[in-house]
Design an enzyme around this catalytic site. Structure first.
Site, PDB file in Angstrom:
ATOM      1  N   HIS A 129      47.968  18.391   1.684  1.00  0.00           N
ATOM      2  CA  HIS A 129      48.229  19.162   0.456  1.00  0.00           C
ATOM      3  C   HIS A 129      49.244  18.489  -0.472  1.00  0.00           C
ATOM      4  O   HIS A 129      49.760  19.131  -1.382  1.00  0.00           O
ATOM      5  CB  HIS A 129      48.700  20.584   0.802  1.00  0.00           C
ATOM      6  CG  HIS A 129      47.600  21.451   1.354  1.00  0.00           C
ATOM      7  ND1 HIS A 129      47.818  22.677   1.957  1.00  0.00           N
ATOM      8  CD2 HIS A 129      46.254  21.262   1.388  1.00  0.00           C
ATOM      9  CE1 HIS A 129      46.660  23.198   2.338  1.00  0.00           C
ATOM     10  NE2 HIS A 129      45.698  22.351   2.015  1.00  0.00           N
ATOM     11  N   CYS A 137      51.017  13.087 -13.196  1.00  0.00           N
ATOM     12  CA  CYS A 137      50.701  13.405 -14.583  1.00  0.00           C
ATOM     13  C   CYS A 137      49.389  14.177 -14.646  1.00  0.00           C
ATOM     14  O   CYS A 137      48.395  13.766 -14.048  1.00  0.00           O
ATOM     15  CB  CYS A 137      50.609  12.124 -15.418  1.00  0.00           C
ATOM     16  SG  CYS A 137      50.141  12.484 -17.126  1.00  0.00           S
ATOM     17  N   SER A 203      48.623  30.071   9.351  1.00  0.00           N
ATOM     18  CA  SER A 203      47.835  31.307   9.388  1.00  0.00           C
ATOM     19  C   SER A 203      46.351  30.986   9.501  1.00  0.00           C
ATOM     20  O   SER A 203      45.540  31.887   9.730  1.00  0.00           O
ATOM     21  CB  SER A 203      48.105  32.141   8.133  1.00  0.00           C
ATOM     22  OG  SER A 203      47.791  31.390   6.972  1.00  0.00           O
ATOM     23  N   ILE A 228      54.026  32.556  15.992  1.00  0.00           N
ATOM     24  CA  ILE A 228      54.723  33.795  16.372  1.00  0.00           C
ATOM     25  C   ILE A 228      53.756  34.978  16.429  1.00  0.00           C
ATOM     26  O   ILE A 228      54.115  36.047  16.897  1.00  0.00           O
ATOM     27  CB  ILE A 228      55.907  34.123  15.427  1.00  0.00           C
ATOM     28  CG1 ILE A 228      55.466  34.143  13.972  1.00  0.00           C
ATOM     29  CG2 ILE A 228      57.056  33.154  15.632  1.00  0.00           C
ATOM     30  CD1 ILE A 228      56.544  34.675  13.026  1.00  0.00           C
TER      31      ILE A 228
HETATM   32  N1  APR Z   1      57.043  29.350  14.619  1.00  0.00           N
HETATM   33  C1  APR Z   1      55.696  29.312  14.643  1.00  0.00           C
HETATM   34  N2  APR Z   1      54.922  29.934  13.725  1.00  0.00           N
HETATM   35  C2  APR Z   1      55.537  30.610  12.746  1.00  0.00           C
HETATM   36  C3  APR Z   1      56.938  30.699  12.649  1.00  0.00           C
HETATM   37  C4  APR Z   1      57.719  30.029  13.643  1.00  0.00           C
HETATM   38  N3  APR Z   1      59.047  30.044  13.646  1.00  0.00           N
HETATM   39  N4  APR Z   1      57.249  31.452  11.555  1.00  0.00           N
HETATM   40  C5  APR Z   1      56.080  31.805  10.977  1.00  0.00           C
HETATM   41  N5  APR Z   1      55.038  31.311  11.706  1.00  0.00           N
HETATM   42  C6  APR Z   1      53.606  31.420  11.416  1.00  0.00           C
HETATM   43  C7  APR Z   1      53.137  32.729  10.821  1.00  0.00           C
HETATM   44  O1  APR Z   1      52.838  33.668  11.852  1.00  0.00           O
HETATM   45  C8  APR Z   1      51.883  32.301  10.060  1.00  0.00           C
HETATM   46  O2  APR Z   1      50.736  32.319  10.907  1.00  0.00           O
HETATM   47  O3  APR Z   1      53.328  30.458  10.428  1.00  0.00           O
HETATM   48  C9  APR Z   1      52.186  30.852   9.687  1.00  0.00           C
HETATM   49  C10 APR Z   1      52.482  30.633   8.224  1.00  0.00           C
HETATM   50  O4  APR Z   1      51.329  30.912   7.478  1.00  0.00           O
HETATM   51  P1  APR Z   1      51.224  30.608   5.920  1.00  0.00           P
HETATM   52  O5  APR Z   1      52.450  31.074   5.229  1.00  0.00           O
HETATM   53  O6  APR Z   1      49.910  31.153   5.482  1.00  0.00           O
HETATM   54  O7  APR Z   1      51.253  28.987   5.868  1.00  0.00           O
HETATM   55  P2  APR Z   1      50.058  27.956   5.966  1.00  0.00           P
HETATM   56  O8  APR Z   1      49.076  28.348   6.990  1.00  0.00           O
HETATM   57  O9  APR Z   1      50.704  26.622   6.098  1.00  0.00           O
HETATM   58  O10 APR Z   1      49.411  28.071   4.517  1.00  0.00           O
HETATM   59  C11 APR Z   1      48.377  27.204   4.166  1.00  0.00           C
HETATM   60  O11 APR Z   1      48.461  27.921   1.884  1.00  0.00           O
HETATM   61  O12 APR Z   1      49.632  28.509  -0.061  1.00  0.00           O
HETATM   62  C12 APR Z   1      48.990  27.522   0.633  1.00  0.00           C
HETATM   63  O13 APR Z   1      49.088  25.241   0.190  1.00  0.00           O
HETATM   64  C13 APR Z   1      49.787  26.263   0.840  1.00  0.00           C
HETATM   65  O14 APR Z   1      49.679  24.670   2.673  1.00  0.00           O
HETATM   66  C14 APR Z   1      49.742  26.057   2.344  1.00  0.00           C
HETATM   67  C15 APR Z   1      48.475  26.790   2.729  1.00  0.00           C
END
Ligand code: APR
Length: 259
Positions: A129, A137, A203, A228
């Site tokens: 990403h 730009c 997620s 988690i």
């Molecule tokens: N240890 C392990 N997992 C954790 C922890 C922790 N300490 N804290 C939070 N989590 C988990 C949550 O339960 C959730 O499943 O991390 C995940 C975070 O999910 P998102 O916020 O949806 O992040 P991500 O999956 O990386 O999002 C994907 O979405 O907005 C876009 O481009 C952005 O790369 C990102 C993409």
């Protein structure tokens, strides 16, 4: 040690080639907010509303304000024990590639920290990403290092390209945009080649990155999830380790011979 942890450690010890997919959760214990779940909103905006080319065209000041806030926040953060355990894994004997959805650069910093005077490159991540500390730009696509703090006080103060005067934007992939084809195909190739995929802190809702672990499964490999909470991928995982990655990854990866 729980039975799940013992089983996961056996899978790591037996693996011939490992791919790791990380998401925002791995950086949560470094103080970088996740996108979804608790603390996932910024000024009540959802990422799907701000991280889009349409939002940037409509209101570049608000989009830059969000990214400038995030750049400042990330600059104050450091890799945690989870990033470092993964970096040590990738620098070790089992060929390992870290694929990350994160744009925060913390895997890169962990790679350098873990490698010390040796070559960090095996632990440098495939960043599907992009990287928040770079600008791109929006007209000529030239990439340049980005300022940590962007002057968002007016439309006229927003950063411009030194080459063509186009509007600069953060070098990250937004919703509705295609991922860089070479980077994406590398991520899927290493996932297919791996016999173990370790999925950490995502997620698993945002495609195509969320399908990287499925490529390992489809080529006969297995999945370990560290999160988690349960996710849409949990049902596919051989083992789900529930808890913070900063605590679970060192226990999984560093604790000596598998039981
Ligand atoms: N240890 C392990 N997992 C954790 C922890 C922790 N300490 N804290 C939070 N989590 C988990 C949550 O339960 C959730 O499943 O991390 C995940 C975070 O999910 P998102 O916020 O949806 O992040 P991500 O999956 O990386 O999002 C994907 O979405 O907005 C876009 O481009 C952005 O790369 C990102 C993409």
């Amino acid at each position: 040690m729980t039975e799940e942890m013992a089983q996961a450690r056996r899978l790591v010890a037996q693996a011939g080639r490992i791919v790791v997919l990380t998401g925002a959760g791995i950086s949560a214990e470094s103080g970088v907010p996740t996108f979804r779940g608790a603390g996932g909103l910024w000024k009540s905006h959802r990422p799907e509303e701000l991280a889009t080319p349409e939002a940037f065209a409509r209101d570049p000041q608000t989009v830059w304000e969000w990214y400038s806030w995030r750049r400042g926040l990330i600059a104050e953060c450091a890799p945690n024990h989870g990033h470092l355990a993964l970096a040590r894994l990738a620098l070790g004997d089992t060929p390992t590639t870290i694929v990350t959805q994160n744009v925060d650069g913390l895997h890169t910093r962990a790679a350098h920290e873990a490698a010390g005077d040796t070559d960090p490159s095996p632990a440098l991540p495939v960043e599907v990403h992009g990287a928040i500390d770079r600008d791109k730009c929006s007209l000529c696509a030239v990439r340049t290092p980005g300022a940590t703090s962007v002057d968002t006080s007016s439309h006229a103060s927003l950063p411009r390209c030194a080459t063509c005067n186009g509007m600069l934007r953060p070098d990250v992939v937004w919703f509705g945009e295609a991922l860089e084809p070479e980077i994406l195909s590398r991520a899927f190739q290493v996932a297919r080649d791996a016999d173990l995929c370790l999925v950490v802190g995502t997620s698993a809702l945002v495609q195509p990155a969320a399908s990287v672990p499925l490529a390992t499964l489809q080529s006969g490999g297995t999945l370990i999830e560290v999160n988690i909470e349960l996710t849409p991928l949990s049902a596919e995982a051989e083992v789900s380790l529930l808890g913070p990655s900063g605590e679970l990854l060192p226990e999984l990866l560093d604790a000596g011979p598998a039981p």
